[in-house]
Enzyme design. Structure first.
Site, PDB file in Angstrom:
ATOM      1  N   LYS A 126      83.977  37.721  21.691  1.00 50.20           N
ATOM      2  CA  LYS A 126      84.793  38.864  22.135  1.00 50.20           C
ATOM      3  C   LYS A 126      86.125  38.390  22.718  1.00 50.20           C
ATOM      4  O   LYS A 126      87.181  38.909  22.365  1.00 50.20           O
ATOM      5  CB  LYS A 126      83.986  39.641  23.193  1.00 50.20           C
ATOM      6  N   SER A 127      86.083  37.415  23.616  1.00 51.08           N
ATOM      7  CA  SER A 127      87.329  36.938  24.242  1.00 51.08           C
ATOM      8  C   SER A 127      88.308  36.437  23.184  1.00 51.08           C
ATOM      9  O   SER A 127      89.514  36.702  23.253  1.00 51.08           O
ATOM     10  CB  SER A 127      87.033  35.781  25.200  1.00 51.08           C
ATOM     11  N   GLY A 157      88.150  45.408  30.242  1.00 55.31           N
ATOM     12  CA  GLY A 157      89.044  44.787  31.217  1.00 55.31           C
ATOM     13  C   GLY A 157      89.985  43.804  30.545  1.00 55.31           C
ATOM     14  O   GLY A 157      91.153  43.673  30.930  1.00 55.31           O
ATOM     15  N   SER A 189      90.334  33.425  37.149  1.00 52.19           N
ATOM     16  CA  SER A 189      90.138  34.542  36.219  1.00 52.19           C
ATOM     17  C   SER A 189      90.952  34.300  34.969  1.00 52.19           C
ATOM     18  O   SER A 189      92.177  34.188  35.017  1.00 52.19           O
ATOM     19  CB  SER A 189      90.578  35.854  36.868  1.00 52.19           C
ATOM     20  N   ASP A 225      79.588  35.640  33.001  1.00 53.46           N
ATOM     21  CA  ASP A 225      79.006  36.761  32.250  1.00 53.46           C
ATOM     22  C   ASP A 225      77.519  36.561  31.961  1.00 53.46           C
ATOM     23  O   ASP A 225      76.843  37.485  31.501  1.00 53.46           O
ATOM     24  CB  ASP A 225      79.763  36.952  30.926  1.00 53.46           C
ATOM     25  N   ARG A 282      77.368  44.051  39.446  1.00 51.90           N
ATOM     26  CA  ARG A 282      76.227  43.350  38.840  1.00 51.90           C
ATOM     27  C   ARG A 282      75.296  42.723  39.874  1.00 51.90           C
ATOM     28  O   ARG A 282      74.158  42.398  39.531  1.00 51.90           O
ATOM     29  CB  ARG A 282      76.717  42.300  37.826  1.00 51.90           C
TER      30      ARG A 282
END
Ligand code: S3P
Length: 442
Positions: free
Chosen positions: A35-36, A107, A180, A328, A359
């Site tokens: 995905k990234s 995000g 991040s 994740d 989470r």
């Protein structure tokens, strides 16, 4: 797998699913593409001067949001079953979207796109779903504002964002206390448009996909320790990008295979970028039998087959610089910890509270329903094992990774586990339930 259906525009979609106990996972599989990497490949291709190809991209809701955003800004995109062709218009070829750009649950779409829009001489609005609207944006608003963009947010820095870009942006030297990759990438993407060198330093290295992909589009990257820099104004040449399988998606199957006795599973073609492989290290620390085979480099990213055989696990401590490398995967590692001998402690992971859901709080709440001994802490979790989980009813709270982690818990439980609100799995892994059914031995 039994399901309840709710009507939708595209046909019935299961709202709730029941996962039955399993004896093992057996076989060989591929998982959803990364995905990234898919988000980044779409963005860089759109900014390149000419046509780029993305092979094996992830066609899932999050990445569809990024695709729609660039289409709305005038980028022509063709797709086939396994490939995207994106006709990039260069750094200054984007047009004003005729409507607010809906980033959905993603995000990565919102934060990275904000970096690009900060440099466009136009006004753009970015909106998100209920979950994304609760995620902090001040971490990108502050640096992008210093570079010259005007960004209006809901109070306290939450979406929607209204971005008025500035050309040229001023270069920036930025240090962030929070590791991040989304913040880092947002600043680096803005840096492509700045007049001079933009650098970003983080306390611990977060995933470095942007830094690895930019040179494929002809943009050199500087690295010093945990600082990375780009010099603008840049020019991106078109590229062909190959997307490997997503280790974060593989993790659900890898953990289940570690825990179900008699399992032997091979996941082929998975990305094993060292900034992402914390989950494999922790599983090994816990006693898992995990082997990497045929490591090769695909589009600047190490890729391999991962083979897992079941083994008894023991508790461990997960903290510090490991956290960004497995952020994740903590939900599914928490499920593993319920089956491990002894105590597992997860620390330094307060970021988990501002992901697609809280989470920490919700994982503890939902695993507790199945009989896990799990205590939330401000920055992590304390889990005592081993516990024989029981059947029951749980909620994903619209968080894809919670839904899939609870599915793994369901395979291990004594009785059936009914998971509500499972449509969110399509965010990152359409086909997850079918693959699970294929590999499960009952
Ligand atoms: C991502 C970075 C991480 C990760 C997210 C994807 C990315 O978020 O949790 O799922 O593609 O850059 P943070 O940058 O907020 O840590």
């Amino acid at each position: 797998m039994a399901s309840d259906f709710e009507p939708s525009a595209t046909g019935p979609k299961p709202w709730s699913l029941t996962v039955s106990p399993a004896r093992a996972l057996q076989g060989s599989c591929v998982v959803a593409p990364d995905k990234s990497l898919t988000h980044r490949a779409i963005m860089l291709s759109s900014l390149a001067e000419g046509s780029s190809s993305i092979r094996h991209p992830l066609f899932a809701e999050d990445c569809e949001r990024t695709l729609s955003a660039f289409k709305a800004m005038g980028i022509a995109i063709q797709r086939s079953a396994n490939e995207l062709t994106i006709h990039g218009q260069g750094l200054h070829g984007l047009k004003t979207s005729p409507h607010p750009i809906d980033c959905g649950n993603s995000g990565t779409t919102m934060r990275l796109l904000a970096g690009i829009l900060a440099a466009q001489p136009m006004r753009s609005t970015l909106v998100g779903d209920a979950s994304l609207s609760r995620r902090p944006m001040d971490r990108i608003i502050e640096p992008l504002t210093r570079m010259g963009a005007k960004i209006l947010a809901q109070d306290k820095g939450y979406p929607p964002l209204e971005i008025t870009g500035c050309r040229p942006l001023a270069p920036l030297r930025w240090r962030t206390p929070i590791p991040s990759a989304q913040v880092k990438s947002s600043i680096l993407l803005a840096g492509l448009f700045a007049d001079g060198e933009t650098s970003m330093e983080e306390p611990v290295l977060s995933r470095d996909h942007t830094e690895r992909m930019l040179p494929q589009f002809g943009v050199p990257i500087g690295r010093r320790g945990h600082a990375v820099s780009v010099r603008g104004p840049a020019r991106l040449t078109p590229a062909t990008v190959e997307i490997p399988g997503d280790l974060s998606s593989a993790a659900f199957f890898l953990v289940a295979a570690c825990l179900l006795p008699g399992s032997e599973l091979r996941v082929t073609g998975v990305g094993v970028n060292p900034t992402r492989t914390g989950v494999l290290e922790v599983l090994r620390m816990m006693g898992a039998r995990v082997h990497l085979e045929g490591v090769r480099t695909l589009g600047g990213e190490p890729t391999c087959d991962i083979v897992v055989r079941a083994a008894p696990l023991r508790g461990t401590i997960i903290q510090g610089s490991l956290i960004p490398r497995l952020i994740d995967e903590i939900p599914v590692l928490a499920v593993a910890a319920t089956q491990a001998e002894g105590t597992t402690e997860i620390r330094d992971a307060a970021e988990l509270r501002v992901k697609e859901s809280d989470r920490i709080g919700l994982l503890a709440e939902e695993l507790d329903r199945l009989g896990a001994r799990i205590t939330p802490r401000s920055d992590g979790l304390l889990i005592h094992g081993p516990t024989r989980l029981r059947g029951g009813e749980v909620q994903s709270h619209g968080d894809h990774r919670l839904a899939m982690s609870l599915a793994v818990a369901g395979l291990l439980a004594e009785g059936e586990v009914r998971i509500h609100d499972v449509t969110c799995v399509d965010t990152s892994f359409p086909g997850f339930w079918q693959l699970l059914e294929q590999l499960v031995v009952r």
